[in-house]
Design a protein around this motif. Sequence first.
Motif, mmCIF file in Angstrom:
data_model
loop_
_atom_site.group_PDB
_atom_site.id
_atom_site.type_symbol
_atom_site.label_atom_id
_atom_site.label_comp_id
_atom_site.label_asym_id
_atom_site.label_seq_id
_atom_site.Cartn_x
_atom_site.Cartn_y
_atom_site.Cartn_z
ATOM 1 N N LEU A 155 7.033 46.028 -26.823
ATOM 2 C CA LEU A 155 6.346 45.465 -25.664
ATOM 3 C C LEU A 155 7.023 45.990 -24.405
ATOM 4 O O LEU A 155 8.242 45.862 -24.237
ATOM 5 C CB LEU A 155 6.419 43.940 -25.720
ATOM 6 N N LEU A 156 6.223 46.586 -23.513
ATOM 7 C CA LEU A 156 6.734 47.186 -22.281
ATOM 8 C C LEU A 156 6.202 46.429 -21.070
ATOM 9 O O LEU A 156 5.007 46.149 -20.991
ATOM 10 C CB LEU A 156 6.316 48.655 -22.194
ATOM 11 N N PHE A 157 7.074 46.120 -20.125
ATOM 12 C CA PHE A 157 6.683 45.390 -18.910
ATOM 13 C C PHE A 157 7.088 46.181 -17.677
ATOM 14 O O PHE A 157 8.240 46.597 -17.538
ATOM 15 C CB PHE A 157 7.376 44.020 -18.855
ATOM 16 N N ASP A 158 6.129 46.335 -16.757
ATOM 17 C CA ASP A 158 6.386 47.022 -15.494
ATOM 18 C C ASP A 158 6.590 45.981 -14.391
ATOM 19 O O ASP A 158 5.638 45.344 -13.954
ATOM 20 C CB ASP A 158 5.204 47.939 -15.154
ATOM 21 N N GLU A 159 7.838 45.799 -13.953
ATOM 22 C CA GLU A 159 8.186 44.830 -12.898
ATOM 23 C C GLU A 159 7.497 43.477 -13.149
ATOM 24 O O GLU A 159 6.703 43.001 -12.328
ATOM 25 C CB GLU A 159 7.785 45.367 -11.523
ATOM 26 N N PRO A 160 7.789 42.811 -14.259
ATOM 27 C CA PRO A 160 7.023 41.620 -14.654
ATOM 28 C C PRO A 160 7.229 40.397 -13.769
ATOM 29 O O PRO A 160 6.421 39.467 -13.821
ATOM 30 C CB PRO A 160 7.540 41.325 -16.071
ATOM 31 N N PHE A 161 8.254 40.382 -12.931
ATOM 32 C CA PHE A 161 8.548 39.169 -12.158
ATOM 33 C C PHE A 161 8.350 39.354 -10.659
ATOM 34 O O PHE A 161 8.734 38.503 -9.861
ATOM 35 C CB PHE A 161 9.979 38.712 -12.446
ATOM 36 N N SER A 162 7.734 40.472 -10.271
ATOM 37 C CA SER A 162 7.623 40.798 -8.849
ATOM 38 C C SER A 162 6.703 39.841 -8.094
ATOM 39 O O SER A 162 6.850 39.674 -6.878
ATOM 40 C CB SER A 162 7.122 42.236 -8.676
ATOM 41 N N ASN A 163 5.764 39.206 -8.794
ATOM 42 C CA ASN A 163 4.809 38.319 -8.116
ATOM 43 C C ASN A 163 5.154 36.838 -8.251
ATOM 44 O O ASN A 163 4.352 35.976 -7.878
ATOM 45 C CB ASN A 163 3.390 38.558 -8.667
ATOM 46 N N LEU A 164 6.334 36.540 -8.765
ATOM 47 C CA LEU A 164 6.700 35.145 -8.997
ATOM 48 C C LEU A 164 7.369 34.535 -7.766
ATOM 49 O O LEU A 164 8.106 35.205 -7.039
ATOM 50 C CB LEU A 164 7.653 35.033 -10.189
ATOM 51 N N ASP A 165 7.116 33.253 -7.564
ATOM 52 C CA ASP A 165 7.788 32.493 -6.512
ATOM 53 C C ASP A 165 9.295 32.501 -6.801
ATOM 54 O O ASP A 165 9.726 32.122 -7.893
ATOM 55 C CB ASP A 165 7.256 31.058 -6.522
ATOM 56 N N PRO A 166 10.123 32.931 -5.836
ATOM 57 C CA PRO A 166 11.576 32.979 -6.066
ATOM 58 C C PRO A 166 12.166 31.646 -6.520
ATOM 59 O O PRO A 166 13.133 31.620 -7.291
ATOM 60 C CB PRO A 166 12.133 33.387 -4.694
ATOM 61 N N LEU A 167 11.585 30.532 -6.074
ATOM 62 C CA LEU A 167 12.118 29.229 -6.437
ATOM 63 C C LEU A 167 11.864 28.887 -7.909
ATOM 64 O O LEU A 167 12.570 28.083 -8.505
ATOM 65 C CB LEU A 167 11.506 28.134 -5.549
ATOM 66 N N LEU A 168 10.833 29.520 -8.492
ATOM 67 C CA LEU A 168 10.470 29.225 -9.877
ATOM 68 C C LEU A 168 10.913 30.327 -10.848
ATOM 69 O O LEU A 168 10.813 30.156 -12.063
ATOM 70 C CB LEU A 168 8.954 29.038 -9.987
ATOM 71 N N LYS A 169 11.389 31.429 -10.290
ATOM 72 C CA LYS A 169 11.657 32.605 -11.120
ATOM 73 C C LYS A 169 12.706 32.345 -12.195
ATOM 74 O O LYS A 169 12.552 32.772 -13.334
ATOM 75 C CB LYS A 169 12.064 33.791 -10.250
ATOM 76 N N HIS A 170 13.769 31.630 -11.847
ATOM 77 C CA HIS A 170 14.852 31.428 -12.805
ATOM 78 C C HIS A 170 14.365 30.694 -14.046
ATOM 79 O O HIS A 170 14.705 31.065 -15.177
ATOM 80 C CB HIS A 170 16.000 30.651 -12.146
ATOM 81 N N ASP A 171 13.532 29.657 -13.841
ATOM 82 C CA ASP A 171 12.987 28.914 -14.985
ATOM 83 C C ASP A 171 12.111 29.820 -15.844
ATOM 84 O O ASP A 171 12.144 29.748 -17.080
ATOM 85 C CB ASP A 171 12.178 27.707 -14.501
ATOM 86 N N PHE A 172 11.323 30.682 -15.179
ATOM 87 C CA PHE A 172 10.439 31.557 -15.942
ATOM 88 C C PHE A 172 11.238 32.599 -16.719
ATOM 89 O O PHE A 172 10.864 32.949 -17.849
ATOM 90 C CB PHE A 172 9.430 32.258 -15.029
ATOM 91 N N LEU A 173 12.327 33.088 -16.145
ATOM 92 C CA LEU A 173 13.157 34.059 -16.861
ATOM 93 C C LEU A 173 13.666 33.481 -18.178
ATOM 94 O O LEU A 173 13.656 34.150 -19.214
ATOM 95 C CB LEU A 173 14.344 34.482 -15.993
ATOM 96 N N ASN A 174 14.077 32.225 -18.140
ATOM 97 C CA ASN A 174 14.557 31.577 -19.363
ATOM 98 C C ASN A 174 13.430 31.388 -20.371
ATOM 99 O O ASN A 174 13.622 31.543 -21.579
ATOM 100 C CB ASN A 174 15.200 30.230 -19.013
ATOM 101 N N ALA A 175 12.222 31.032 -19.861
ATOM 102 C CA ALA A 175 11.064 30.880 -20.749
ATOM 103 C C ALA A 175 10.689 32.224 -21.373
ATOM 104 O O ALA A 175 10.362 32.309 -22.567
ATOM 105 C CB ALA A 175 9.886 30.314 -19.961
ATOM 106 N N PHE A 176 10.732 33.279 -20.576
ATOM 107 C CA PHE A 176 10.438 34.642 -21.032
ATOM 108 C C PHE A 176 11.369 35.015 -22.195
ATOM 109 O O PHE A 176 10.925 35.506 -23.239
ATOM 110 C CB PHE A 176 10.645 35.575 -19.834
ATOM 111 N N LYS A 177 12.650 34.757 -22.010
ATOM 112 C CA LYS A 177 13.628 35.108 -23.050
ATOM 113 C C LYS A 177 13.406 34.284 -24.313
ATOM 114 O O LYS A 177 13.530 34.795 -25.438
ATOM 115 C CB LYS A 177 15.041 34.882 -22.507
ATOM 116 N N GLU A 178 13.069 33.016 -24.145
ATOM 117 C CA GLU A 178 12.837 32.139 -25.301
ATOM 118 C C GLU A 178 11.643 32.602 -26.117
ATOM 119 O O GLU A 178 11.680 32.600 -27.357
ATOM 120 C CB GLU A 178 12.627 30.702 -24.819
#
Length: 333
Positions: A159-182
């Motif tokens: 699975l390849l992702f091109d800048e997958p977090f560029s459109n995320l709200d900075p305040l919510l990004k950290h939570d999404f990064l953890n969800a992504f990894k999970e």
Amino acid sequence: MSYLQVSNLQVKAKNSDNIIIKDIDLSMNKGEILAILGASGSGKTTLLKSLSGLLARSKGNILLDGKEVIDPTKKLVAGNSDIALVHQDYALFPNSNIIENLKYPLRRTSKEYQEYRIKELLALCGLEDKKDKLPYQLSGGEKQRVAIACALANEPSLLLFDEPFSNLDPLLKHDFLNAFKEIFSKTNTTVIFVTHHVDEAMILADKIAMIREGEILQVGRPKELYDYPKHSYTAQFFGYTNILSAKESSLINKDGGYYAVRAEEIEYSPIQKEGFEETKLIRTDYLGLYSIHHLLKADIKLSVIDLKNEIEMKQEKIYVRIPEQNLKEVSID
């Protein structure tokens, strides 16, 4: 044998001899997450497209689970069914709800399997309560979850992702990064994503490949690149704001070479102390919990982090020393 093996990969610009990707070697084990980290224009997206089989390579070989990723010049239709590429814009159907978007990659499977797989994907990506919504009704993070679910639908090998977090709200990004990894931990999916943000690479990746102008400068575990950068470009990405020449700086007691040092690892004092050298204070950036002092010593610029905010901004001189153990020798060009 590595699950993904990239050997001597080179890509030239279309109708040109200009080399964009320069003799890259990479290897990954199954289930690993690799971040390709570099500035805009460094070749990250071009490398992804080549790995996916969508962009022709001028030389080199790509093996995925022991099978060659066929160059698009040798196929009627470019791409590889075992590799999914997720773009920055999510590529969702705007007038279709989440369930309908998930049905599309599964359109060649039975209705029974579609229902089973969609239910599984909605649960995996935390989308059960959003399944009837249209893309415009979703947040950036929710759209990204849908894009991930669509990409996982047919269980790709890579699975390849091109800048997958560029459109995320900075305040919510950290939570999404953890969800992504999970999500990818549960599926044991092999993932490569490109980014120019160090925090994304540090949080998510098992390994980081540092790229500059189409060349991989260093590959290693996040802590390895953080603690032992080999090149000044890598050092600066990982927070070594000072790159100093031993021949030009009296702060370094070395015969030669270039050395990187973090701003927070330079010792400082508002008064003269033994072993400390005088510098001129040019500017102070106050950032609340700490300040960054920009200094000048014999035409050499330095940055020093003041964690205690104890140096007054009106002060003209600061005295500094660099402990030898804080210096990291780096190459420079």
